[in-house]
Design a protein around this motif. Structure first.
Motif, PDB file in Angstrom:
ATOM      1  N   ARG A 366      33.027 -50.586  20.816  1.00 55.80           N
ATOM      2  CA  ARG A 366      31.512 -51.271  21.214  1.00 55.80           C
ATOM      3  C   ARG A 366      30.917 -51.826  20.114  1.00 55.80           C
ATOM      4  O   ARG A 366      29.817 -52.568  20.508  1.00 55.80           O
ATOM      5  CB  ARG A 366      30.881 -50.126  21.894  1.00 55.80           C
ATOM      6  N   GLU A 367      31.081 -51.096  18.984  1.00 46.88           N
ATOM      7  CA  GLU A 367      30.039 -51.595  17.782  1.00 46.88           C
ATOM      8  C   GLU A 367      30.770 -51.717  16.472  1.00 46.88           C
ATOM      9  O   GLU A 367      31.397 -50.762  16.209  1.00 46.88           O
ATOM     10  CB  GLU A 367      28.940 -50.576  18.078  1.00 46.88           C
ATOM     11  N   LEU A 368      30.328 -52.820  15.642  1.00 48.67           N
ATOM     12  CA  LEU A 368      30.722 -52.637  14.512  1.00 48.67           C
ATOM     13  C   LEU A 368      29.601 -52.566  13.439  1.00 48.67           C
ATOM     14  O   LEU A 368      28.453 -53.589  13.607  1.00 48.67           O
ATOM     15  CB  LEU A 368      31.546 -54.099  13.936  1.00 48.67           C
ATOM     16  N   VAL A 369      29.568 -51.845  12.421  1.00 45.52           N
ATOM     17  CA  VAL A 369      28.261 -51.684  11.650  1.00 45.52           C
ATOM     18  C   VAL A 369      28.914 -51.853  10.300  1.00 45.52           C
ATOM     19  O   VAL A 369      29.720 -51.212   9.663  1.00 45.52           O
ATOM     20  CB  VAL A 369      27.636 -50.152  11.644  1.00 45.52           C
ATOM     21  N   THR A 370      28.544 -52.957   9.627  1.00 50.79           N
ATOM     22  CA  THR A 370      29.107 -53.256   8.197  1.00 50.79           C
ATOM     23  C   THR A 370      27.908 -53.094   7.326  1.00 50.79           C
ATOM     24  O   THR A 370      26.823 -53.754   7.529  1.00 50.79           O
ATOM     25  CB  THR A 370      29.632 -54.776   8.262  1.00 50.79           C
ATOM     26  N   PHE A 371      28.174 -53.229   5.965  1.00 52.26           N
ATOM     27  CA  PHE A 371      27.095 -53.139   4.889  1.00 52.26           C
ATOM     28  C   PHE A 371      28.079 -53.124   3.516  1.00 52.26           C
ATOM     29  O   PHE A 371      29.094 -53.307   3.552  1.00 52.26           O
ATOM     30  CB  PHE A 371      26.325 -52.015   5.122  1.00 52.26           C
ATOM     31  N   HIS A 372      27.146 -53.324   2.330  1.00 51.79           N
ATOM     32  CA  HIS A 372      27.592 -53.222   1.223  1.00 51.79           C
ATOM     33  C   HIS A 372      27.113 -51.837   0.362  1.00 51.79           C
ATOM     34  O   HIS A 372      26.262 -51.744   0.674  1.00 51.79           O
ATOM     35  CB  HIS A 372      27.220 -54.529   0.385  1.00 51.79           C
ATOM     36  N   SER A 373      28.189 -51.135  -0.358  1.00 51.15           N
ATOM     37  CA  SER A 373      27.669 -50.120  -1.042  1.00 51.15           C
ATOM     38  C   SER A 373      28.287 -50.316  -2.571  1.00 51.15           C
ATOM     39  O   SER A 373      29.375 -50.856  -2.848  1.00 51.15           O
ATOM     40  CB  SER A 373      28.337 -49.019  -0.435  1.00 51.15           C
ATOM     41  N   LEU A 379      28.967 -51.099  -9.333  1.00 51.82           N
ATOM     42  CA  LEU A 379      30.198 -51.970  -8.856  1.00 51.82           C
ATOM     43  C   LEU A 379      30.438 -51.588  -7.459  1.00 51.82           C
ATOM     44  O   LEU A 379      30.024 -50.230  -6.992  1.00 51.82           O
ATOM     45  CB  LEU A 379      31.244 -51.182  -9.729  1.00 51.82           C
ATOM     46  N   PRO A 380      31.182 -52.432  -6.713  1.00 49.43           N
ATOM     47  CA  PRO A 380      31.436 -51.892  -5.338  1.00 49.43           C
ATOM     48  C   PRO A 380      32.109 -50.640  -4.946  1.00 49.43           C
ATOM     49  O   PRO A 380      32.956 -50.350  -5.656  1.00 49.43           O
ATOM     50  CB  PRO A 380      32.054 -53.230  -4.737  1.00 49.43           C
ATOM     51  N   VAL A 381      31.646 -49.978  -4.088  1.00 49.65           N
ATOM     52  CA  VAL A 381      32.721 -48.703  -3.611  1.00 49.65           C
ATOM     53  C   VAL A 381      33.748 -49.321  -2.926  1.00 49.65           C
ATOM     54  O   VAL A 381      33.878 -49.874  -1.794  1.00 49.65           O
ATOM     55  CB  VAL A 381      31.740 -47.859  -2.770  1.00 49.65           C
ATOM     56  N   TYR A 382      35.001 -48.915  -3.414  1.00 50.69           N
ATOM     57  CA  TYR A 382      35.945 -49.518  -3.105  1.00 50.69           C
ATOM     58  C   TYR A 382      36.728 -49.196  -1.719  1.00 50.69           C
ATOM     59  O   TYR A 382      37.278 -49.930  -0.793  1.00 50.69           O
ATOM     60  CB  TYR A 382      37.391 -49.032  -3.830  1.00 50.69           C
ATOM     61  N   HIS A 383      36.157 -47.855  -1.162  1.00 52.15           N
ATOM     62  CA  HIS A 383      36.461 -47.731   0.228  1.00 52.15           C
ATOM     63  C   HIS A 383      35.342 -46.812   0.891  1.00 52.15           C
ATOM     64  O   HIS A 383      34.593 -45.976   0.393  1.00 52.15           O
ATOM     65  CB  HIS A 383      37.653 -46.481   0.264  1.00 52.15           C
ATOM     66  N   THR A 384      35.043 -47.069   2.174  1.00 51.67           N
ATOM     67  CA  THR A 384      33.944 -46.834   3.067  1.00 51.67           C
ATOM     68  C   THR A 384      33.988 -45.124   3.037  1.00 51.67           C
ATOM     69  O   THR A 384      32.938 -44.411   2.963  1.00 51.67           O
ATOM     70  CB  THR A 384      34.010 -47.115   4.300  1.00 51.67           C
ATOM     71  N   ASN A 385      35.058 -44.482   3.132  1.00 55.65           N
ATOM     72  CA  ASN A 385      35.240 -43.182   3.125  1.00 55.65           C
ATOM     73  C   ASN A 385      34.945 -42.275   1.809  1.00 55.65           C
ATOM     74  O   ASN A 385      35.199 -40.972   1.838  1.00 55.65           O
ATOM     75  CB  ASN A 385      36.616 -42.767   3.564  1.00 55.65           C
ATOM     76  N   VAL A 386      34.766 -42.898   0.827  1.00 56.52           N
ATOM     77  CA  VAL A 386      34.324 -42.468  -0.467  1.00 56.52           C
ATOM     78  C   VAL A 386      32.855 -42.092  -0.198  1.00 56.52           C
ATOM     79  O   VAL A 386      32.134 -41.013  -0.764  1.00 56.52           O
ATOM     80  CB  VAL A 386      34.596 -43.298  -1.555  1.00 56.52           C
TER      81      VAL A 386
END
Length: 497
Positions: A366-373, A379-386
């Motif tokens: 139903r929903e997609l929540v995107t962002f940058h971390s 430096l970008p976090v390589y995986h969301t689950n970190v």
């Protein structure tokens, strides 16, 4: 039909019959307690009773009159609930604060009773032909009894609030078709050919060459692979023997060319029909495009063949996107609210925006929540689950890692709709506090799997927050795997729904 706990004023005549010292542990005189209780949890389950007088152990039989007065009938089976470790001079806690019927074979239980010192025991009795109930089994753990009887349990901080639909998992439990956030069956790959992966180190800044200098002296003289395997065996033991998780375990060799095979959740995911409050229409297996060639090689045909035997009627294969240079690395980049159908994605080289949108469309979420971390160096976090994890009613998130205020506020608002949020710092993210996973233990309760490094990095208050929603925090030290591999416990577990 919902049945609340039924209080009953003590009947002195019937209670006198209970004064018999059936077991030597039962004193001659028992302090009077004014009320008893009865809870009809589910049709298939014994009626749970709290006696007006505290029992000091199981009794060989009970008078039918006492049971009928408490239960309002003479059921075939009853269970007398008693406290395992309550001091003798403290009053029994109301049963209604520990468990409540939710209807449709479901019950809410208070998180407090999962603590060892708060354990509740049930002495089980069957109705006889002589006007009495006879002991069939004594000292059964209440949670194990509910699991054995097929009662679907919702683990909540406050049972009374659960009856109002206050909690996410409880609301979900009222729907027979809804999926659970967590599962008891998982897949893991033992790191039998683990090595530092030069390919993934290009953008995984949690990785380090070499080994932990603080490692235990018992690892002296071992190779890196041997050290990591010894740690992994401890994690496997904690999950299988302590938590009661059903683990499908694989191995790999140097011939597979997959030094990071220990992290299988990146190349496949599974989804049960009904997931996302009905969003997923049929049992589905998804295969993912991996950025590094030696990680793409982890999609082994032998493993896929076994997965397909588990009843997945639909396969979504996104691996062809690798040829176009687009990547989307499974539940590494996807952190899912499986109850409400919300996908969270931190965009990076391994999480393509268009593929995130395609995934949501394909799965019906139903929903997609995107962002940058980012990490502390930007430096970008390589995986969301970190940097985040989602359970049934609680979420862990490093909000500090999301620099953009609008993205951070949107992420927090979305999480708070259905979860209590445990906010971790970047320093805690580095300790892999975000790389944790809710699984279902052997009694059907949600528990958290995490590393000892992550467990120790959570504050006492944060651990208390987590325990309000989880039956246990199961952890094991995997220092070398985390240090060299750049991934933690969540990365090493692929869920099977």
């Amino acid at each position: 039909m919902l049945r609340a706990a039924i209080p009953l004023r003590a009947n002195s005549g019937l209670l006198a019959q209970l004064s018999l010292r059936c077991f030597s542990s039962v004193p001659a005189e028992v302090p009077d307690v004014e009320h008893g209780e009865a809870i009809h949890v589910a049709p298939q389950c014994p009626v749970l009773l709290r006696l007006p007088e505290r029992p000091w152990g199981a009794m060989h039989s009970l008078p039918a009159g006492l049971v009928s007065n408490l239960a309002g009938s003479e059921p075939l089976r009853v269970g007398i609930v008693r406290d395992a470790f309550l001091p003798h001079d403290e009053a029994q806690r109301p049963l209604a604060t520990a468990v409540a019927a939710l209807g449709q074979g479901r019950a809410a239980v208070a998180s407090a009773i999962t603590e060892p010192h708060n354990r509740l025991l049930v002495d089980e009795y069957d109705r006889g032909h002589d006007g009495r109930y006879h002991l069939s089994k004594g000292s059964t753990d209440l949670l194990r009894l509910l699991y054995r009887e097929g009662v679907r349990v919702c683990h909540v901080p406050d049972v009374r609030l659960a009856l109002t639909g206050e909690y996410n998992s409880t609301i979900s439990s009222l729907s027979l078709s809804a999926s659970k956030q967590s599962t008891n069956e998982v897949m893991m790959v033992a790191p039998t050919a683990f090595q530092f992966n030069e390919q993934t180190a290009q953008d995984n800044h949690f990785m380090h060459s070499g080994t932990r200098t603080t490692t235990t002296s018992s690892f002296e003289g071992m190779t890196l692979t041997q050290k990591v395997l010894r740690e992994f065996a401890g994690l496997h033991h904690q999950l299988t023997e302590v938590a009661g998780v059903d683990v499908n375990l694989w191995q790999h060799s140097s011939g597979h060319g997959t030094p990071d095979a220990v992290f299988p959740n990146n190349w496949f995911s599974t989804h049960a029909a009904g997931e996302g409050n009905g969003a997923v229409k049929e049992n589905t297996l998804v295969l993912y495009p991996m950025k590094c060639p030696n990680r793409a090689a982890e999609r082994r045909e032998d493993i896929i063949g076994v997965l397909k035997t588990k009843g997945y009627t639909r396969v979504v294969d996104l691996s062809g996107e690798e040829a176009a240079g687009r990547f989307f690395e499974g539940t590494g980049v996807l952190v899912l609210d499986r109850i409400n159908g919300i996908a969270y994605v931190s965009l990076s080289e391994r999480a393509d925006t268009a593929l995130a949108e395609k995934w949501v469309s394909e799965m019906g979420y139903r929903e997609l929540v995107t962002f940058h971390s980012t990490d502390a160096t930007g430096l970008p976090v390589y995986h969301t689950n970190v940097m985040m994890a989602i359970g049934s009613d609680v979420a862990v998130c490093c909000l500090e890692a999301v620099a953009d205020p609008k993205e951070r506020q949107h992420l927090l608002a979305s999480l708070r709709r259905h979860h209590e949020v445990v906010d971790i710092s970047r320093r805690q993210m580095d300790a892999l506090c975000g790389n944790v996973l809710e699984v279902e233990d052997g009694r059907g309760h949600p528990v958290l799997a995490l590393s000892s490094q992550a467990y120790n990095a959570f504050t006492d208050d944060q651990r208390r927050q987590l325990r309000r929603h989880l039956a246990a925090l199961h952890h094991a030290p995997i220092d070398n795997l985390e240090f060299v591999g750049g991934g933690g416990v969540r990365c090493s577990i692929a869920e099977i729904f």
